[in-house]
Design an enzyme around this catalytic site. Structure first.
Site, PDB file in Angstrom:
ATOM      1  N   ASP A   1       0.810  -1.629  -0.305  1.00  0.00           N
ATOM      2  CA  ASP A   1      -0.055   0.187   0.265  1.00  0.00           C
ATOM      3  C   ASP A   1       0.860   0.992   0.211  1.00  0.00           C
ATOM      4  O   ASP A   1       1.721   1.569   0.805  1.00  0.00           O
ATOM      5  CB  ASP A   1      -0.914   0.313   1.305  1.00  0.00           C
ATOM      6  CG  ASP A   1      -1.927   1.504   1.026  1.00  0.00           C
ATOM      7  OD1 ASP A   1      -2.376   1.092   0.269  1.00  0.00           O
ATOM      8  OD2 ASP A   1      -1.747   2.389   2.022  1.00  0.00           O
TER       9      ASP A   1
ATOM     10  N   GLU B   1       0.984  -0.871  -5.157  1.00  0.00           N
ATOM     11  CA  GLU B   1      -0.396   0.473  -5.448  1.00  0.00           C
ATOM     12  C   GLU B   1       0.945   1.784  -5.423  1.00  0.00           C
ATOM     13  O   GLU B   1       0.801   2.396  -4.313  1.00  0.00           O
ATOM     14  CB  GLU B   1      -1.030   0.305  -4.562  1.00  0.00           C
ATOM     15  CG  GLU B   1      -2.163   1.110  -4.999  1.00  0.00           C
ATOM     16  CD  GLU B   1      -2.537   2.502  -3.552  1.00  0.00           C
ATOM     17  OE1 GLU B   1      -4.214   2.867  -3.276  1.00  0.00           O
ATOM     18  OE2 GLU B   1      -1.763   2.201  -2.244  1.00  0.00           O
TER      19      GLU B   1
END
Length: 881
Positions: free
Chosen positions: A550, A603
């Site tokens: 993330d 990401e």
């Protein structure tokens, strides 16, 4: 935040005995010298008396010898230095202890161990008996009746040592506590707050130590060496506990471990730090270790010591900043924390950064954990690396675990989730959130337990059971992993040992401007080690097949969400965070080296060059690749959703939003994500983004999924979107499963979309042209990419052998008859293998039921062409007959 489990901590009622009066250095030295001389004479006489007593017992004259030993004891007492007035209180206290112990237990004569009862002294919080609950205590041999061993006054404890132990600032408690050979015998010292008496037990030896006040007990025994395996009999008001002495053990952490920790290269850090149940020097117990280099002292607090760490100080292991304590006879299930004395002398109670199990929030204690799971996924692990992920079918179902079926545990999910995902044909699930976090209604991106699966749904072994079940169903498991930042909770990582430790010491580098969290100090080798080992931990211990990382963009740029003046350029004057780049490269290289077959997924929302390039290959900017296996294609996601949200009449003005992705499609290895971020918190669900009435919304939804599955790149779809849920996700009730209830009138509409998803995955898996050359530009050719007025897109996909698939999307609400498209001339006929407008999906059932044969008329720059009927708001796939 104070955890529930520690609010009644014994620390609120610390030692009651007064501290000895301060003395001058000369007085202390004189007193110590006199005490040592007296103790030596006493010990010599006591040794002779004890030897005569033993000989007399053999001859059957134990009674007389005992009297002589008693006389010797009185003589020694006369010659010993007179004690202060405080000692009188101790003697009285010992008398009470003996009387109490006699009433409550026969441990004085049987050496039987019992744990403290709940009805202990008022100053001791009510706790469950924990000693030897899970790891059986190693009891001493039965004590035969014998003459009492005379205990002399031990050499005086240095006032500085005493004070440091009481204030929790001693770096080497093992050098003071425990048993140590001294002139005249062996000195025993114990620090047991709240205890009424402490007795040393070793075979037939039983010797009660002197009460020195403030929880200290000591005595000098006339022994030539420390007795092997001696134990302590500790009497509290209402109970007696027999236990090993934690301070008789050597360090339980090896030199190699310490060297690797110091170098920041311990790839199995979880085996060295944290709580590790083990057998050490023949005794079962748990080793506790923690990295806290700025601490003045560290103690262990838990259910086994009434949450008062005073009696359990840990020792510092050299310059690595690691503190260690082996605690015998406690094991799995015990709650604990580290009581850290900060540089300023204040104390903080912290959860273990490497705890493998935690209490369920809002409680915050760490739990001693030992896995008992037996894996059954050997077949899966053996074949998962047969193909690189970017050259294999890769279709992901993203799941918020706690709300997929609210109320289900890990083991209950294992009975439902694998079957559901397998039925729909997804190759992988992506689970979120997995690591422990404070707020259950979140995505779990503020992690407080980096090494612990969230306890909300069960134990770590329960989570392993879920992963195992998914693997046995043929489904890979990805998890969200968050190495970018952590929350400021005062029981977790923030200023862990009183100073910035895991976070950067520069406030401009540590404070995350968007989320109110703290960013990791990627330039510190121990912090990098903590995170790299964490990635390995999930892959090796839990058989995770991939990590979706993330917020990578927030790590890569020093000026991320910062205004001028709020950030400092790197050493080259640039905005790149060189420490974060080095960390990501090390993490990826290490994971791929140690765990073949896994994949890391970034990401990353910017155009950073080389996210999925190997770390040893430099790009135009001079940086090596970050080394990820795949990257989320955020540009495709934003552009395509913007296009689909437009009314069809306006789409021709935004045609390039659907075609632009092919300009950079092969710059990285991409995943096409319709993730949780795009369908919650005011962004609306996927079907609700679509224009038009309910029929048109569903048709657009189906056509978009058909386009997405045919586009180069892997697929990811968040739960609920597979059956066109109209409402946004809610952590309280999860997906609207009631939409699939046959009793609901619109159930066929939602079931039709789910049937389409199943067929998309089925045909996708059977058609290598759709995944085999996802990262090879020769696997894609536009047929028509500029038909803006028609809202039509058509392209060819090719597998490694050149076999094609033709994908055509008509994103206008009109049927287009005899729509001519150029095709290769070496395909004798095409047949429709999927049509999102089929009646069984809820469409208008405009199809091409018969094989479509090419005509020798050139079109779109190709020597042959076919004429198709294009259904409204639909995507059609055709393959060679």
């Amino acid at each position: 935040m104070t955890p529930r489990t520690t609010t009644s901590s014994g620390s609120a009622s610390k030692k009651t005995a007064e501290k000895p009066a301060e003395q001058s250095t000369e007085q202390q030295a004189e007193r110590t010298s006199v005490a040592k001389k007296a103790a030596t004479k006493t010990a010599a006489k006591t040794v002779k008396a004890a030897e005569k007593a033993a000989e007399a017992m053999k001859k059957g004259t134990a009674k007389k010898t005992a009297k002589k030993a008693g006389a010797a004891k009185k003589t020694a007492a006369k010659k010993a230095p007179a004690k202060k007035a405080a000692a009188k209180k101790t003697v009285a206290k010992k008398a009470v202890a003996k009387k109490t112990a006699a009433k409550t237990t026969t441990a004085k004569t049987t050496a039987k161990s019992t744990a403290p009862k709940k009805a202990a002294a008022k100053k001791i919080p009510a706790q469950k008996a924990t000693a030897a609950k899970r790891i059986p205590a190693q009891k001493a041999a039965p004590v035969a009746p014998s003459a009492p061993v005379d205990v002399a006054v031990s050499p005086a404890l240095d006032a500085a040592d005493r004070d440091r132990l009481l204030t929790g600032t001693h770096h080497d408690p093992h050098s003071v506590l425990g048993a140590h050979p001294v002139p005249g015998g062996v000195a025993f010292r114990a620090l047991r707050p709240y205890a009424l008496s402490v007795t040393v037990v070793a075979g037939t030896l039983r010797a009660e130590l002197h009460d020195d006040g403030e929880g200290f007990f000591s005595g000098l025994l006339p022994l030539r060496e420390v007795p092997a395996g001696y134990r302590l009999l500790v009497a509290y008001e209402g109970s007696v506990q027999e236990t090993e002495d934690a301070y008789r053990f050597l360090p339980s952490l090896g030199e190699l471990d310490l060297h690797l920790i110091g170098e920041g290269r311990h790839e199995e850090l979880w085996r060295a730090l944290g709580a590790e149940p083990m057998t050490h020097q023949g005794v079962t117990g748990t080793r506790f270790t923690v990295w806290a280099p700025n601490a003045r002292g560290v103690s262990l607090a838990g259910t086994f010591n009434f949450w008062d760490g005073t009696g359990y100080p840990m020792r510092s292991l050299g310059g690595t900043g690691v503190w260690e304590l082996f605690v015998p006879e406690i094991g799995e299930g015990e709650l604990y924390k580290f009581e850290i004395t900060r540089p300023d002398g204040s104390k903080t109670l912290r959860a273990d950064p490497l705890a493998r199990r935690t209490e369920a929030p809002p409680n915050t204690s760490s739990i001693v954990y030992a896995s008992g799971h037996e894996w059954g996924d050997a077949e899966w692990l053996a074949r998962r690396g047969a193909l690189p992920p970017h050259e294999a079918p890769f279709s992901v179902y993203e799941v918020h675990l706690a709300s997929w079926r609210p109320g289900l545990t890990y083991r209950q999910l294992a009975e439902q989730l694998p079957a559901y995902v397998k039925d729909l044909g997804f190759t992988h699930v992506e689970l979120m959130p997995v690591a422990e976090h404070p707020f259950g209604g979140s995505w779990g991106y503020q992690v407080t337990g980096f090494y612990a699966p969230t306890a909300r749904l069960g134990t770590p072994d329960d989570f392993k059971y879920l992963v195992d079940a998914l693997h046995q169903a043929g489904i890979g498991v990805l998890m969200d992993w968050v190495p970018a930042h952590f929350p400021r909770d005062d029981w977790a990582l923030a200023e862990f040992d009183g100073r910035p430790l895991y976070e950067h010491e520069d406030p401009l580098r540590s404070a995350h401007p968007d989320w109110g969290t703290l960013e990791f100090d990627f330039g510190r080798r121990e912090v990098r080690n903590f995170l790299v080992a964490n990635a390995l931990y999930w892959c090796e211990e839990f058989h995770i097949d991939g990590l979706r990382v993330d917020a990578v963009a927030s790590m890569l740029y020093l000026d991320y969400s910062r205004e001028p003046g709020q950030w400092v350029p790197n050493e080259h004057g640039g905005r790149e965070n060189l420490d974060a780049v080095a960390f990501l490269q090390e993490m990826n290289a290490t994971v791929y080296r140690r765990v073949p077959g896994v994949v890391t997924i970034a990401e990353e929302s910017t155009a950073w060059d080389g996210v999925t390039r190997p770390t040893h290959v430099s790009g135009p900017g001079g940086f090596g690749g970050l080394g990820f296996g795949l990257k989320w294609n955020m540009g495709w996601m934003h552009d395509s959703l913007e296009y689909m949200a437009k009314e069809p009449v306006h789409r021709k003005y935004h045609h390039d939003e659907m075609t632009f992705s092919m300009v950079y499609a092969y710059s990285e290895n991409y995943v096409l994500p319709i993730s949780h971020d795009e369908v919650v918190h005011g962004k609306r669900s996927l079907v609700s983004k679509m224009p038009g009435d309910w029929w048109q919304q569903r048709a657009n939804h189906r056509a978009y999924l058909g386009y997405m599955w045919a586009h180069p790149g892997k697929q990811l779809l968040f739960m609920g979107q597979e059956f066109a849920q109209g409402a946004e996700w809610s952590e309280a009730h999860g997906p609207d499963w009631w939409l699939l209830d046959p009793a609901y009138g619109a159930e066929p509409d939602h079931r039709g979309v789910r049937d389409l998803v199943r067929d998309l995955n089925t045909v996708y898996g059977q058609t290598p042209a759709l995944w085999q050359r996802d990262t090879d530009a020769s696997g894609f050719q536009w047929v028509v990419g500029d038909a803006a007025d028609d809202n039509v897109f058509a392209f060819l996909r090719f597998d490694a052998e050149g076999a094609p698939l033709l994908a055509v999307s008509n994103l206008s609400p009109v049927v287009r008859q005899d729509y001519r498209l150029g095709v290769p001339d070496d395909v004798p006929a095409w047949y429709e293998t999927l049509n999102t407008d089929a009646g069984r999906y809820g469409g208008s059932d405009v199809t091409n039921p018969d094989p479509v044969k090419p005509e020798p008329q050139g079109w779109h720059g190709r020597p042959a062409s076919i004429r198709l009927t294009l259904p409204p708001l639909a995507t059609v796939w055709l393959r060679p007959a």
